[in-house]
Design an enzyme around this catalytic site. Structure first.
Site, PDB file in Angstrom:
ATOM      1  N   TRP A  16       0.794  -1.085   0.252  1.00  0.00           N
ATOM      2  CA  TRP A  16      -0.301  -0.037   0.059  1.00  0.00           C
ATOM      3  C   TRP A  16       0.664   1.450   0.096  1.00  0.00           C
ATOM      4  O   TRP A  16       0.356   2.124  -0.261  1.00  0.00           O
ATOM      5  CB  TRP A  16      -0.973   0.130   1.014  1.00  0.00           C
ATOM      6  CG  TRP A  16      -1.755  -0.777   1.122  1.00  0.00           C
ATOM      7  CD1 TRP A  16      -2.398  -2.089   0.223  1.00  0.00           C
ATOM      8  CD2 TRP A  16      -2.665  -1.242   2.745  1.00  0.00           C
ATOM      9  NE1 TRP A  16      -2.987  -2.739   0.631  1.00  0.00           N
ATOM     10  CE2 TRP A  16      -3.934  -1.607   1.788  1.00  0.00           C
ATOM     11  CE3 TRP A  16      -3.514  -0.615   3.262  1.00  0.00           C
ATOM     12  CZ2 TRP A  16      -5.162  -2.390   2.463  1.00  0.00           C
ATOM     13  CZ3 TRP A  16      -4.249  -1.314   4.229  1.00  0.00           C
ATOM     14  CH2 TRP A  16      -4.801  -2.416   3.757  1.00  0.00           C
ATOM     15  N   HIS A 100      13.057  -2.130  -0.459  1.00  0.00           N
ATOM     16  CA  HIS A 100      12.146  -2.220  -1.993  1.00  0.00           C
ATOM     17  C   HIS A 100      12.823  -0.773  -2.507  1.00  0.00           C
ATOM     18  O   HIS A 100      13.032  -0.033  -2.065  1.00  0.00           O
ATOM     19  CB  HIS A 100      10.388  -1.402  -1.144  1.00  0.00           C
ATOM     20  CG  HIS A 100       9.912  -1.185  -2.749  1.00  0.00           C
ATOM     21  ND1 HIS A 100       9.645  -0.051  -3.695  1.00  0.00           N
ATOM     22  CD2 HIS A 100       8.833  -1.605  -2.924  1.00  0.00           C
ATOM     23  CE1 HIS A 100       8.571   0.115  -4.194  1.00  0.00           C
ATOM     24  NE2 HIS A 100       8.106  -1.042  -4.274  1.00  0.00           N
ATOM     25  N   GLU A 172      11.776  -6.371  -9.066  1.00  0.00           N
ATOM     26  CA  GLU A 172      10.652  -5.039  -9.699  1.00  0.00           C
ATOM     27  C   GLU A 172      11.567  -3.944 -10.460  1.00  0.00           C
ATOM     28  O   GLU A 172      12.309  -3.543  -9.454  1.00  0.00           O
ATOM     29  CB  GLU A 172      10.593  -4.015  -8.323  1.00  0.00           C
ATOM     30  CG  GLU A 172       9.389  -5.429  -7.265  1.00  0.00           C
ATOM     31  CD  GLU A 172       8.326  -3.802  -6.474  1.00  0.00           C
ATOM     32  OE1 GLU A 172       7.315  -4.249  -7.118  1.00  0.00           O
ATOM     33  OE2 GLU A 172       8.893  -3.756  -6.165  1.00  0.00           O
ATOM     34  N   GLY A 239       1.846  -2.572  -6.403  1.00  0.00           N
ATOM     35  CA  GLY A 239       1.660  -1.070  -5.764  1.00  0.00           C
ATOM     36  C   GLY A 239       0.064  -0.631  -5.756  1.00  0.00           C
ATOM     37  O   GLY A 239      -0.969  -1.109  -5.045  1.00  0.00           O
ATOM     38  N   GLY A 240       0.156   0.545  -6.885  1.00  0.00           N
ATOM     39  CA  GLY A 240      -1.527   0.900  -6.788  1.00  0.00           C
ATOM     40  C   GLY A 240      -2.641   0.628  -6.946  1.00  0.00           C
ATOM     41  O   GLY A 240      -3.493   0.355  -6.711  1.00  0.00           O
TER      42      GLY A 240
END
Ligand code: PGA
Length: 261
Positions: A16, A100, A172, A239-240
């Protein structure tokens, strides 16, 4: 063989980021939880901001949905203003995202620090989701393999080989994060194959067979099924799209792809 199709249970995690305080977290989770709970055959993980983890836990504790933190410090306690300790997460979270690219790029985290955190996660019974990924400049300069190799060797050194099934790696590519430009399934698989080969080299194939490697970067309800379909991509770090009910659709895509194999 460690890349064996269907050998690993997929894991879909929602990052989030800095969205949804305790009240919003509770309301959003209450909305998606019944549908998320109903999806079998895939690990489902939600990663709220740390201040919302307790509110989320009140809802998820009686469900099959697990919680993850977005970061933690490696020490247990002490004078580390603003940090969260593994002891504080234990009991609330099963997973913790580490390294991340936003932590690396905006908050100066190095492979060495990420490695310390990963070791601490293992020591405290938290399952690390360790992120690696190249920048667009790296990819354009054909440096992807070199960058990924340094990150894997640096971030994932000296882990307990007998517990590597607790490790999740998230590939990622930085240019795909929040850009709406996901990697192609083939590009994602190519890099994930490199990551698996490196892990095999470090720990031996027998030890790494249970390590799951996710793809992350602009995963959406529209592209999830394709990413999930083939071998090597063991799940997604979202994510989004994890801020909406699309997260349920994405999770279902990985569950269905697994069943189809
Ligand atoms: P995104 O973010 O899905 O919004 O691209 C992925 C991530 O940063 O984990």
């Amino acid at each position: 063989m460690s890349g064996m199709v269907g050998a690993r249970r997929p894991i879909v995690a929602g990052n989030w980021k800095m969205n949804y305080g305790p009240t919003e977290a509770h309301d959003f989770l209450a909305r998606i939880l019944p549908d998320l709970e109903a999806i079998a055959g895939v690990d489902r993980v939600v990663c709220p901001p740390s201040i919302s983890i307790a509110a989320a836990h009140a809802l998820t504790s009686a469900s099959g949905v697990m919680l993850g933190a977005q970061n933690m410090y490696d020490a247990e306690k002490g004078a580390f203003t603003g940090e969260i300790s593994p002891l504080m997460l234990r009991g609330l979270c099963d997973y913790v995202i580490l390294g991340h690219s936003e932590r690396r790029a905006l908050f100066g985290e190095t492979d060495e620090l990420v490695n310390r955190k990963a070791l601490s996660a293992f020591a405290h019974g938290l399952r690390p989701i360790v992120c690696v990924g190249e920048r667009l400049e790296d990819r354009d300069a054909n440096l992807t393999e070199r960058v990924i190799t340094a990150q894997v060797r640096g971030s994932l050194a000296n882990l307990p080989a007998d517990r590597l099934n607790e490790l999740v790696v998230a590939y990622e590519p930085i240019w795909a994060i929040g850009t709406g430009r996901a990697a192609t399934t083939q590009d994602a698989r190519d890099v994930i194959a490199i990551i698996r080969a490196l892990l095999d080299e470090l720990y031996g194939e027998a030890a790494t067979a249970g390590v799951r490697v996710q793809y992350g970067g602009s995963v959406t309800a529209a592209n999830a099924a394709e990413l999930a379909a083939g071998p090597l991509i063991d799940g997604a770090l979202v994510g989004g799209a994890s801020l909406t009910a699309d997260f349920v659709t994405i999770t279902r895509a990985f569950a269905e792809a697994k069943q189809a194999r």
